[in-house]
Design a protein around this motif. Structure first.
Motif, PDB file in Angstrom:
ATOM      1  N   SER A   1      -6.819   8.031  -4.289  1.00  0.00           N
ATOM      2  CA  SER A   1      -7.992   7.310  -3.089  1.00  0.00           C
ATOM      3  C   SER A   1      -8.446   5.892  -3.744  1.00  0.00           C
ATOM      4  N   ALA A   2      -9.058   6.195  -5.241  1.00  0.00           N
ATOM      5  CA  ALA A   2      -9.524   5.097  -6.102  1.00  0.00           C
ATOM      6  C   ALA A   2      -8.904   3.785  -5.711  1.00  0.00           C
ATOM      7  N   VAL A   3      -7.021   3.643  -6.070  1.00  0.00           N
ATOM      8  CA  VAL A   3      -6.027   2.301  -6.261  1.00  0.00           C
ATOM      9  C   VAL A   3      -6.508   1.721  -4.536  1.00  0.00           C
ATOM     10  N   LEU A   4      -6.361   2.918  -3.326  1.00  0.00           N
ATOM     11  CA  LEU A   4      -6.707   2.109  -1.585  1.00  0.00           C
ATOM     12  C   LEU A   4      -8.095   1.767  -1.784  1.00  0.00           C
ATOM     13  N   LEU A   5      -9.041   2.513  -2.174  1.00  0.00           N
ATOM     14  CA  LEU A   5     -10.176   1.919  -2.355  1.00  0.00           C
ATOM     15  C   LEU A   5     -10.975   0.775  -2.972  1.00  0.00           C
ATOM     16  N   ALA A   6     -10.289   0.459  -3.742  1.00  0.00           N
ATOM     17  CA  ALA A   6     -10.080  -0.214  -4.708  1.00  0.00           C
ATOM     18  C   ALA A   6     -10.183  -2.221  -4.193  1.00  0.00           C
ATOM     19  N   ASN A   7      -8.236  -1.151  -3.531  1.00  0.00           N
ATOM     20  CA  ASN A   7      -7.886  -3.118  -2.733  1.00  0.00           C
ATOM     21  C   ASN A   7      -8.337  -3.587  -1.395  1.00  0.00           C
ATOM     22  N   ARG A   8      -9.440  -1.875  -1.064  1.00  0.00           N
ATOM     23  CA  ARG A   8     -10.259  -2.643   0.521  1.00  0.00           C
ATOM     24  C   ARG A   8     -11.166  -3.203  -0.154  1.00  0.00           C
ATOM     25  N   LEU A   9     -11.983  -3.008  -1.282  1.00  0.00           N
ATOM     26  CA  LEU A   9     -13.215  -3.118  -1.584  1.00  0.00           C
ATOM     27  C   LEU A   9     -12.993  -4.377  -1.392  1.00  0.00           C
ATOM     28  N   GLU A  10     -11.756  -4.887  -2.667  1.00  0.00           N
ATOM     29  CA  GLU A  10     -10.873  -6.661  -2.790  1.00  0.00           C
ATOM     30  C   GLU A  10     -11.303  -6.790  -1.567  1.00  0.00           C
ATOM     31  N   GLN A  11     -10.750  -6.541  -0.539  1.00  0.00           N
ATOM     32  CA  GLN A  11     -10.637  -7.088   0.698  1.00  0.00           C
ATOM     33  C   GLN A  11     -11.960  -7.300   1.523  1.00  0.00           C
ATOM     34  N   MET A  12     -12.912  -6.533   1.555  1.00  0.00           N
ATOM     35  CA  MET A  12     -13.911  -6.814   2.040  1.00  0.00           C
ATOM     36  C   MET A  12     -15.036  -7.631   0.943  1.00  0.00           C
ATOM     37  N   MET A  13     -15.108  -7.594  -0.090  1.00  0.00           N
ATOM     38  CA  MET A  13     -15.692  -9.352  -1.024  1.00  0.00           C
ATOM     39  C   MET A  13     -15.235 -10.924  -0.684  1.00  0.00           C
ATOM     40  N   ASN A  14     -13.280  -9.985  -0.031  1.00  0.00           N
ATOM     41  CA  ASN A  14     -12.840 -11.876   0.096  1.00  0.00           C
ATOM     42  C   ASN A  14     -13.951 -12.216   1.698  1.00  0.00           C
ATOM     43  N   GLN A  15     -13.980 -11.285   2.148  1.00  0.00           N
ATOM     44  CA  GLN A  15     -14.828 -10.842   3.401  1.00  0.00           C
ATOM     45  C   GLN A  15     -16.687 -11.524   3.507  1.00  0.00           C
ATOM     46  N   LEU A  16     -16.863 -11.213   2.524  1.00  0.00           N
ATOM     47  CA  LEU A  16     -17.983 -11.693   1.914  1.00  0.00           C
ATOM     48  C   LEU A  16     -18.400 -13.566   2.232  1.00  0.00           C
ATOM     49  N   GLY A  17     -16.902 -14.335   1.306  1.00  0.00           N
ATOM     50  CA  GLY A  17     -17.090 -15.340   0.882  1.00  0.00           C
ATOM     51  C   GLY A  17     -18.628 -15.920   0.446  1.00  0.00           C
TER      52      GLY A  17
ATOM     53  N   MET B   1       1.113  -1.377  -0.093  1.00  0.00           N
ATOM     54  CA  MET B   1       0.269  -0.156   0.366  1.00  0.00           C
ATOM     55  C   MET B   1       0.665   1.195  -0.312  1.00  0.00           C
ATOM     56  N   ALA B   2       1.786   1.366   0.281  1.00  0.00           N
ATOM     57  CA  ALA B   2       2.864   2.101   0.948  1.00  0.00           C
ATOM     58  C   ALA B   2       3.102   2.545  -0.616  1.00  0.00           C
ATOM     59  N   GLU B   3       3.308   1.463  -1.464  1.00  0.00           N
ATOM     60  CA  GLU B   3       4.041   2.397  -2.677  1.00  0.00           C
ATOM     61  C   GLU B   3       3.371   2.384  -3.457  1.00  0.00           C
ATOM     62  N   ASP B   4       1.647   2.320  -3.385  1.00  0.00           N
ATOM     63  CA  ASP B   4       0.500   2.502  -4.338  1.00  0.00           C
ATOM     64  C   ASP B   4       1.063   4.405  -3.910  1.00  0.00           C
ATOM     65  N   LEU B   5       0.888   4.115  -2.856  1.00  0.00           N
ATOM     66  CA  LEU B   5       0.498   5.984  -2.380  1.00  0.00           C
ATOM     67  C   LEU B   5       2.220   6.730  -3.543  1.00  0.00           C
ATOM     68  N   LEU B   6       2.839   6.595  -2.648  1.00  0.00           N
ATOM     69  CA  LEU B   6       4.138   7.141  -3.144  1.00  0.00           C
ATOM     70  C   LEU B   6       4.338   7.068  -4.880  1.00  0.00           C
ATOM     71  N   LYS B   7       3.144   6.137  -5.607  1.00  0.00           N
ATOM     72  CA  LYS B   7       3.886   6.042  -7.122  1.00  0.00           C
ATOM     73  C   LYS B   7       2.673   7.026  -7.407  1.00  0.00           C
ATOM     74  N   GLU B   8       1.605   7.560  -6.822  1.00  0.00           N
ATOM     75  CA  GLU B   8       0.547   8.308  -7.135  1.00  0.00           C
ATOM     76  C   GLU B   8       1.341   9.874  -6.513  1.00  0.00           C
ATOM     77  N   LEU B   9       1.800   9.824  -5.740  1.00  0.00           N
ATOM     78  CA  LEU B   9       1.092  11.590  -5.595  1.00  0.00           C
ATOM     79  C   LEU B   9       2.673  12.065  -6.162  1.00  0.00           C
ATOM     80  N   SER B  10       3.112  13.309  -6.140  1.00  0.00           N
ATOM     81  CA  SER B  10       4.764  14.073  -6.319  1.00  0.00           C
ATOM     82  C   SER B  10       5.186  14.522  -5.391  1.00  0.00           C
ATOM     83  N   ASN B  11       6.162  14.630  -5.569  1.00  0.00           N
ATOM     84  CA  ASN B  11       7.221  15.812  -4.400  1.00  0.00           C
ATOM     85  C   ASN B  11       6.132  16.580  -3.829  1.00  0.00           C
TER      86      ASN B  11
END
Length: 365
Positions: free
Chosen positions: A137-153, A1-11
């Motif tokens: 935000s979209a990248v992180l929300l997509a990853n979080r959504l995938e976690q929640m979907m996995n919780q649904l089982g 996740m840290a890599e995702d955020l750093l990849k999207e933001l500029s200095n």
């Protein structure tokens, strides 16, 4: 996740956040975001771990029964765990929801907090920053959504979405010039009922806007090797992957957005459930537009963030306190109607007018 955020933001983005934000260590168990309470800041987890949970009253027998069926416990069911690089509290900057979950520290954590008022000003004044943050935000929300979907089982919950809600999101956020460009860059395609728009495990080659008809989203059941799925998920294959429908989308919806926020092929197969027409915009054209038009990029990634936040809220409502509304006699459709009443009627009118205008431009009455 840290890599995702750093990849999207500029200095420059990071420097601004450090200048206006404040860092603080928080102890395990401290609540950053309280379910159903207004938010006043964006939090970035620099180190440690957070837990996302649903708090639900345990005095409702039907609510307890659903929780048992879905493997959860009441109250405080954990539905996701967040690591460094995650942002929480971003929903007010992309949508008007109150948070549907509680976020608290799982371990001792270091958090950067940015006040809501200053962040909103920055998003309005700096389109480059807005494009970067909305995409992150979209990248992180997509990853979080995938976690929640996995919780649904194998959950008994079936997700569905309101036709008006989705059209409102897309066409109230984009400008007329954006829609003009989508029409010019895309092509109208017709699909018979049962056709596959997007095959799970395969690369996506276009963004699709549903002009009429409907599609179902299907996820594979059980653990599936991605490569095996990509090469065996054929209609005439004896080893066709078993899938379960978990959502349906309607006119005004978009599908095929994942290539613009993540690199892995989608886990979801999109299949038409009746004759449908879509406006398909090739991936390469849209990617070039996003790269060279920062204003369009900021609006497009904001739309994606809102769509993902909307899906996350829908899951949370069905897993958590939203089910109490259902079990107490109010239908899910009524719940969505109440939600829509909170939105500006002018937005609804604008969205409907833009969608009708787009259909006329394309030649669909």
């Amino acid at each position: 996740m840290a890599e995702d955020l750093l990849k999207e933001l500029s200095n420059e983005d990071i420097d601004w956040m450090l200048a206006v934000g404040s860092q603080a260590e928080i102890a395990p168990g401290k609540v950053l975001i309280q379910q159903n309470q207004p938010l006043d800041a964006l939090h970035i987890l620099l180190d440690g771990a957070l837990t996302v949970s649903l708090n639900q009253s345990d005095n409702n027998p039907l609510g307890r029964a659903f929780a048992v069926l879905e493997g959860g416990t009441l109250p405080g069911r954990e539905i996701a765990r967040l690591s460094s690089g995650e942002m929480v509290g971003e929903i007010p900057f992309i949508e008007t929801y109150l948070p549907a979950t509680t976020v608290s520290a799982k371990t001792k954590s270091l958090v950067l907090t940015i006040p809501k008022f200053q962040l909103i000003q920055k998003l309005q004044q700096d389109l480059s920053f807005a494009a970067h943050l909305y995409r992150a935000s979209a990248v992180l929300l997509a990853n979080r959504l995938e976690q929640m979907m996995n919780q649904l089982g194998n959950s008994t919950v079936v997700l569905s979405q309101s036709q008006l809600r989705e059209a409102l999101i897309v066409f109230a956020e984009l400008q007329d010039a954006d829609i003009d460009w989508l029409i010019a860059a895309g092509r109208v395609e017709q699909f018979a009922a049962g056709s596959i728009l997007i095959r799970g495990g395969r690369p996506i080659e276009a963004l699709h806007i549903l002009l009429d008809g409907a599609v179902a989203l299907n996820a594979a059941t059980g653990e599936i090797n991605p490569l095996t799925r990509a090469f065996s998920n054929l209609e005439d294959s004896q080893n066709q992957v078993l899938e379960k429908e978990f959502a349906r989308l309607w006119r005004g919806d978009i599908v095929g957005e994942t290539p613009f926020i993540e690199v892995q092929p989608p886990a979801v197969t999109v299949r038409t459930i009746r004759n449908s027409r879509v406006l398909s915009i090739p991936k390469w054209r849209l990617s070039a537009k996003l790269l060279h038009d920062v204003g369009f990029a900021s609006r497009f990634y904001r739309v994606l963030g809102i769509l993902l936040a909307d899906k996350q809220q829908a899951i949370a409502q069905r897993l958590g306190y939203g089910r109490l509304t259902y079990s107490s006699g109010q239908s899910l459709d009524q719940s969505y109607a109440n939600e829509l009443n909170l939105n500006s009627l002018s937005q609804v009118a604008l969205a409907g007018a833009r969608f009708d205008w787009m259909l006329k431009r394309i030649g669909i009455e």
